[in-house]
Design a protein around this motif. Structure first.
Motif, PDB file in Angstrom:
ATOM      1  N   SER A 260       0.918  -0.963   0.081  1.00  0.00           N
ATOM      2  CA  SER A 260       0.285  -0.315  -0.140  1.00  0.00           C
ATOM      3  C   SER A 260       1.085   1.415   0.053  1.00  0.00           C
ATOM      4  O   SER A 260       1.612   1.303   0.989  1.00  0.00           O
TER       5      SER A 260
ATOM      6  N   THR B 286       3.435   0.455   3.109  1.00  0.00           N
ATOM      7  CA  THR B 286       3.214  -1.037   3.518  1.00  0.00           C
ATOM      8  C   THR B 286       3.238  -2.170   3.419  1.00  0.00           C
ATOM      9  O   THR B 286       2.001  -1.847   2.481  1.00  0.00           O
TER      10      THR B 286
ATOM     11  N   VAL C 272       1.356  -5.131   2.735  1.00  0.00           N
ATOM     12  CA  VAL C 272       0.325  -5.295   4.076  1.00  0.00           C
ATOM     13  C   VAL C 272      -0.331  -7.286   4.223  1.00  0.00           C
ATOM     14  O   VAL C 272       0.426  -7.570   3.509  1.00  0.00           O
TER      15      VAL C 272
ATOM     16  N   THR D 245      -2.707  -5.290   9.315  1.00  0.00           N
ATOM     17  CA  THR D 245      -2.564  -4.298   8.986  1.00  0.00           C
ATOM     18  C   THR D 245      -4.092  -3.729   9.066  1.00  0.00           C
ATOM     19  O   THR D 245      -4.737  -3.802   9.452  1.00  0.00           O
TER      20      THR D 245
ATOM     21  N   ASN E  51      -5.077   1.328   6.359  1.00  0.00           N
ATOM     22  CA  ASN E  51      -3.399   1.557   5.547  1.00  0.00           C
ATOM     23  C   ASN E  51      -3.809   1.065   4.600  1.00  0.00           C
ATOM     24  O   ASN E  51      -2.608   0.590   3.810  1.00  0.00           O
ATOM     25  N   ARG E  52      -4.468   0.180   4.094  1.00  0.00           N
ATOM     26  CA  ARG E  52      -4.376  -0.171   2.680  1.00  0.00           C
ATOM     27  C   ARG E  52      -5.086  -0.397   1.578  1.00  0.00           C
ATOM     28  O   ARG E  52      -5.447   1.010   1.449  1.00  0.00           O
ATOM     29  N   TRP E  53      -4.748  -0.605   0.552  1.00  0.00           N
ATOM     30  CA  TRP E  53      -5.424  -0.087  -0.753  1.00  0.00           C
ATOM     31  C   TRP E  53      -4.489   0.896  -1.510  1.00  0.00           C
ATOM     32  O   TRP E  53      -4.907   1.483  -2.072  1.00  0.00           O
TER      33      TRP E  53
ATOM     34  N   HIS F 182     -10.581   3.766   3.264  1.00  0.00           N
ATOM     35  CA  HIS F 182      -9.248   2.692   3.162  1.00  0.00           C
ATOM     36  C   HIS F 182      -8.315   4.061   2.578  1.00  0.00           C
ATOM     37  O   HIS F 182      -8.608   5.201   2.040  1.00  0.00           O
TER      38      HIS F 182
ATOM     39  N   MET G 109      -8.382  -8.451   0.288  1.00  0.00           N
ATOM     40  CA  MET G 109      -8.087  -9.412   1.705  1.00  0.00           C
ATOM     41  C   MET G 109      -7.844 -10.630   1.479  1.00  0.00           C
ATOM     42  O   MET G 109      -6.850 -10.687   2.481  1.00  0.00           O
TER      43      MET G 109
ATOM     44  N   GLU H 169      -3.855 -10.706   0.413  1.00  0.00           N
ATOM     45  CA  GLU H 169      -3.075  -9.961   1.170  1.00  0.00           C
ATOM     46  C   GLU H 169      -2.421 -10.788   3.123  1.00  0.00           C
ATOM     47  O   GLU H 169      -1.253 -11.306   3.467  1.00  0.00           O
TER      48      GLU H 169
END
Length: 421
Positions: free
Chosen positions: A164, A180, A182, A186, A190-192, A206, A253, A256
């Protein structure tokens, strides 16, 4: 500089080989055993065929050969790949994944494949779509991928990852803001960054679907609310060349979790192989009997590695989903669970929960993967022995107390009826 001093410094100036290139792994020097090599053998004997009419037709045939559902499609627009010159927010890279391989493609470019060898880890290939159909598929093992997929991003082993970032308008990561890698721990917020994301997630935000802007004071603006709860990507770019106009939140998800767990399994396997190799080498050097059983340092390393594996398999410190949960593409969820082993009462480790966590039963389906089932035997036995104690409520460490009695019971039943020992 005098010559003797120069000779003394040469070892310090040389670039050290990665541990996975040394015995007993020998990553680059070892012929892999993966789905790509299996496909090439089957094509040679005439038991498999792929259609090379165009890049998309070839890609779809590869997905079928590798048992990868088309519904697993996710899209990334950050320039964090081999083919950065082709990737932009208007021409994202598409990725599909199954348990044995990951396939990527950028419009007009090469097809990328990361195929998992249970001993070596992921093997990285490039395939040019426009080739002579009378010749074997020209899969090229691309070692340059290891610059990102074989270092600090993937704990020092060949690995797969989801990053990310803070993407600029061109798709380049804004390096001053960091990135980051992931995994299941996480936080959602903080994702994607640099990815497209479709699906519902309530009021939580996000980093997906939006562009970041770097300010003169080294801060960064990212209008995350503009990328929230997106049903279709047609307003972001021309989706017509792609099989689907989506990049599913649940698929992301799962990807990840799978990539990070794959890396933990590879790391543990390699670490134990090296420890045993060192033990046997020292025993030979000291003139002692070579013991097949791990002792001393090797035994301690197996214990630590087993704990790392269990943390990944049992979703330790998993980040909670947004309040109210998430909703994704039901087509992906159905395709993902289609071939999973199930207990007699129909339960599986791929059953989703999606309210406050990803899966209903917090023991990863990656325990069924070849990377786990073909893991170094002493390590595998250590993991299974400790796992049994945890699931029976006999573990007194408190490390996995978040698993309730009912959940542990269901996991124990599923594994008893589906796990290949």
């Amino acid at each position: 500089m005098r010559l003797p001093l120069l000779l003394t410094l040469l070892p310090l100036l040389a670039v050290a080989e990665e541990e996975y290139e040394l015995p007993p792994i020998r990553y680059s020097a070892t012929q892999p055993k993966d789905v790509v090599q299996d496909l090439l053998r089957r094509m040679q004997t005439g038991t498999a065929q792929v259609n090379r009419t165009d890049a998309w037709t070839l890609l779809r045939d590869l997905l079928k050969q590798f048992h990868i559902p088309e519904e697993s499609q996710v899209l990334v627009f950050s320039k964090t790949s081999k083919q950065n010159d082709r990737i932009t927010p208007q021409t994202p890279r598409v990725i599909y994944f199954g348990e044995e391989a990951y396939v990527g493609y950028t419009l007009g470019g090469s097809i990328e494949v990361a195929a998992v060898d249970p001993h070596l880890g992921p093997i990285f290939y490039l395939l040019e779509p426009e080739t002579d159909p009378e010749k074997p598929l020209p899969f090229h093992r691309d070692q340059s991928c290891l610059s990102c997929h074989g270092g600090p991003f993937t704990p020092g082993v060949p690995g797969v990852l989801v990053r990310s970032v803070f993407p600029s308008a061109s798709g380049h990561p804004i390096l001053s803001q960091g990135s980051t890698v992931v995994d299941s721990t996480t936080p959602f917020s903080n994702r994607w960054g640099g990815w497209y994301v479709t699906g519902q997630h309530g009021s939580a935000l996000h980093r997906g679907n939006v562009i970041a802007t770097e300010n003169a004071d080294n801060t960064c603006d990212m209008p995350q609310e503009q990328g929230a709860n997106i049903a279709s990507l047609t307003n972001f770019f021309d989706t017509r060349p792609y099989p689907r106009a989506s990049s599913d939140i649940v698929a992301l998800m799962v990807l990840e979790h799978q990539t990070s767990t794959q890396n933990v399994l590879t790391k543990a396997h390699h670490t134990v192989l090296r420890a045993l190799h060192m033990q046997h080498s020292l025993q030979k050097e000291l003139g002692e009997p070579v013991q097949p059983q791990p002792v001393g340092t090797a035994q301690r390393i197996i214990g630590h590695s087993a704990e790392d594996v269990l943390d990944a398999l049992l979703f330790k410190d998993e980040a909670e989903l947004p309040e109210g949960g998430i909703e994704g593409d039901e087509a992906f969820q159905a395709a993902f669970a289609q071939e999973t082993p199930r207990s007699a009462d129909g339960r599986s480790l791929k059953d989703f929960q999606l309210l406050n966590r990803l899966f209903k039963y917090r023991c990863s389906y990656m325990i069924h993967s070849r990377t786990f089932t073909q893991m170094q035997p002493h390590l595998k036995q250590a993991v299974l022995t400790r796992l049994e104690a945890i699931l029976k409520g006999e573990d007194t460490s408190g490390r996995y107390d978040y698993l309730g009695e009912s959940e542990r019971k269901h996991i124990r039943t599923i594994l008893a009826e589906t796990l290949r020992k």
